[in-house]
Design a protein around this motif. Sequence first.
Motif, mmCIF file in Angstrom:
data_model
loop_
_atom_site.group_PDB
_atom_site.id
_atom_site.type_symbol
_atom_site.label_atom_id
_atom_site.label_comp_id
_atom_site.label_asym_id
_atom_site.label_seq_id
_atom_site.Cartn_x
_atom_site.Cartn_y
_atom_site.Cartn_z
ATOM 1 N N GLY A 153 0.820 -1.208 0.000
ATOM 2 C CA GLY A 153 0.000 0.000 0.000
ATOM 3 C C GLY A 153 0.849 1.252 0.000
ATOM 4 N N VAL A 154 0.186 2.353 0.335
ATOM 5 C CA VAL A 154 0.811 3.673 0.284
ATOM 6 C C VAL A 154 0.399 4.468 1.518
ATOM 7 C CG1 VAL A 154 0.940 3.725 -2.235
ATOM 8 C CG2 VAL A 154 -1.115 4.607 -1.094
ATOM 9 N N SER A 155 1.040 5.611 1.669
ATOM 10 C CA SER A 155 0.691 6.514 2.762
ATOM 11 C C SER A 155 0.815 7.944 2.257
ATOM 12 C CB SER A 155 1.644 6.273 3.943
ATOM 13 O OG SER A 155 1.353 7.150 5.005
ATOM 14 N N ASN A 156 -0.059 8.787 2.731
ATOM 15 C CA ASN A 156 -0.036 10.210 2.384
ATOM 16 C C ASN A 156 -0.230 10.455 0.888
ATOM 17 O OD1 ASN A 156 0.493 11.207 5.109
ATOM 18 N ND2 ASN A 156 2.482 10.203 4.879
ATOM 19 N N PHE A 157 -0.927 9.548 0.205
ATOM 20 C CA PHE A 157 -1.229 9.752 -1.210
ATOM 21 C C PHE A 157 -2.529 10.544 -1.321
ATOM 22 C CE2 PHE A 157 1.231 7.013 -4.378
ATOM 23 C CZ PHE A 157 2.386 6.995 -3.608
ATOM 24 N N MET A 158 -2.496 11.594 -2.133
ATOM 25 C CA MET A 158 -3.692 12.376 -2.423
ATOM 26 C C MET A 158 -4.323 11.781 -3.690
ATOM 27 S SD MET A 158 -1.810 15.912 -1.440
ATOM 28 C CE MET A 158 -3.118 17.104 -1.622
ATOM 29 N N ASN A 199 -7.975 21.865 7.522
ATOM 30 C CA ASN A 199 -6.563 22.253 7.606
ATOM 31 C C ASN A 199 -5.701 21.091 8.069
ATOM 32 O OD1 ASN A 199 -7.086 24.934 6.913
ATOM 33 N ND2 ASN A 199 -7.668 25.390 9.029
ATOM 34 N N ARG A 200 -4.711 20.793 7.265
ATOM 35 C CA ARG A 200 -3.774 19.734 7.576
ATOM 36 C C ARG A 200 -2.813 20.212 8.667
ATOM 37 N NH1 ARG A 200 -2.220 16.203 4.089
ATOM 38 N NH2 ARG A 200 -3.230 17.079 2.257
ATOM 39 N N ASN A 201 -2.412 19.315 9.544
ATOM 40 C CA ASN A 201 -1.395 19.620 10.563
ATOM 41 C C ASN A 201 -0.029 19.100 10.136
ATOM 42 O OD1 ASN A 201 -2.851 20.467 13.411
ATOM 43 N ND2 ASN A 201 -4.157 19.284 12.052
ATOM 44 N N GLY A 202 -0.025 17.994 9.426
ATOM 45 C CA GLY A 202 1.232 17.383 8.985
ATOM 46 C C GLY A 202 1.716 18.020 7.700
ATOM 47 N N PRO A 203 2.831 17.503 7.183
ATOM 48 C CA PRO A 203 3.404 18.071 5.963
ATOM 49 C C PRO A 203 2.509 17.855 4.746
ATOM 50 C CG PRO A 203 4.767 16.261 6.841
ATOM 51 C CD PRO A 203 3.615 16.416 7.756
ATOM 52 N N ASP A 204 2.548 18.812 3.829
ATOM 53 C CA ASP A 204 1.791 18.714 2.587
ATOM 54 C C ASP A 204 2.462 17.676 1.683
ATOM 55 O OD1 ASP A 204 0.686 19.015 0.097
ATOM 56 O OD2 ASP A 204 0.933 21.206 0.013
#
Length: 293
Positions: free
Chosen positions: A135-140, A272-277
């Motif tokens: 799988g993946v993580s942080n994928f938009m 609003n995201r808190n982590g990195p874009d």
Amino acid sequence: MELTLNNGVTMPAIGLGVFQSAPEQTTAAVEAALATGYRHIDTAAAYGNEREVGDGIRRSGLNRSEVFIETKVWVSDYGYDHTLHAWDKATGKLGVDYLDLLILHQPAPDRFEKTMAAYKALEALLADRRVRAIGVSNFMPHHLTQLLDATDVVPAVNQIELHPYFTQPDVQAADAEHGILTQAWSPIGGITFYPGWGEERRNVMEDPVIGAIAATQGKSPAQVMLRWHLQQGRSAIPKSTNPARIAENFDVFDFELSTDELAAIDALDSGNRNGPDPDQARPERFAMVIPEA
Ligand code: NAP
């Protein structure tokens, strides 16, 4: 509670997260979680504690097959051959001969072709049965589209920042459309109160709406947030190194939030995201070298 991934593999919905768990605390946390009933641990090459996760699993006395082990490939190991070797590093440190779920930690927007090559290595590891799911993580959504166009195996999981203040409905919809399970990181909003990450952040653990639901239910705010994930079909991987909180976060299977309570939590999303874009190039991340096993 088990969730079935898109390739038929089952995964316990709640796992123990170990980001920022110091190596010397990680073994005890994993042991405590497994004694409590957890059967799923989420670690990462970049967390520097895969070895201690493996130690905790062995100390539990459980068989390897009873614990679902999830880990992540760091961006400096992207590229086909490097990612194949990342499996050697991870399994060597964990002391296991297969992984249950191996995911790419984040897209590398400035080196997306390397991200694709890394995913193709995951496909090869899956075909070789060295991992049971990938799988993946942080994928938009647009990263998923690019990935699905260039590769064969639909990711089983997309692990993303997801707590009541940031729910990413667009990513959840894209995941659902493709049969990808959404897994929440910072599921109880840890990133809204990590020490030293900016004092102006609104701490979701102190949210009055969640507090009121917790009081009605006779549960804690963390338990309410975890129950919200479960009832909406997500996996969640709360982190704690405190045995009482580890147990609290697993005691979420004996109550039910109402439709109105779920909607009230959904309404807290700030967008609003808190982590990195994930779309921002961060070349410095490639400087972090993941040690050999
Ligand atoms: P989290 O699990 O939402 O929150 C962890 C924080 O909450 C810690 O400070 C913990 O402190 C505290 N805590 C735990 N249980 C609690 C409870 N019942 N009541 C009050 N406080 C409690 O945040 P997270 O660690 O960011 O996310 C969880 C996991 O997701 C990570 O460990 C990691 O595995 C994964 N993750 C992935 C990514 C990614 O990019 N893929 C990014 C971040 C995180 P104590 O330890 O002192 O209890």
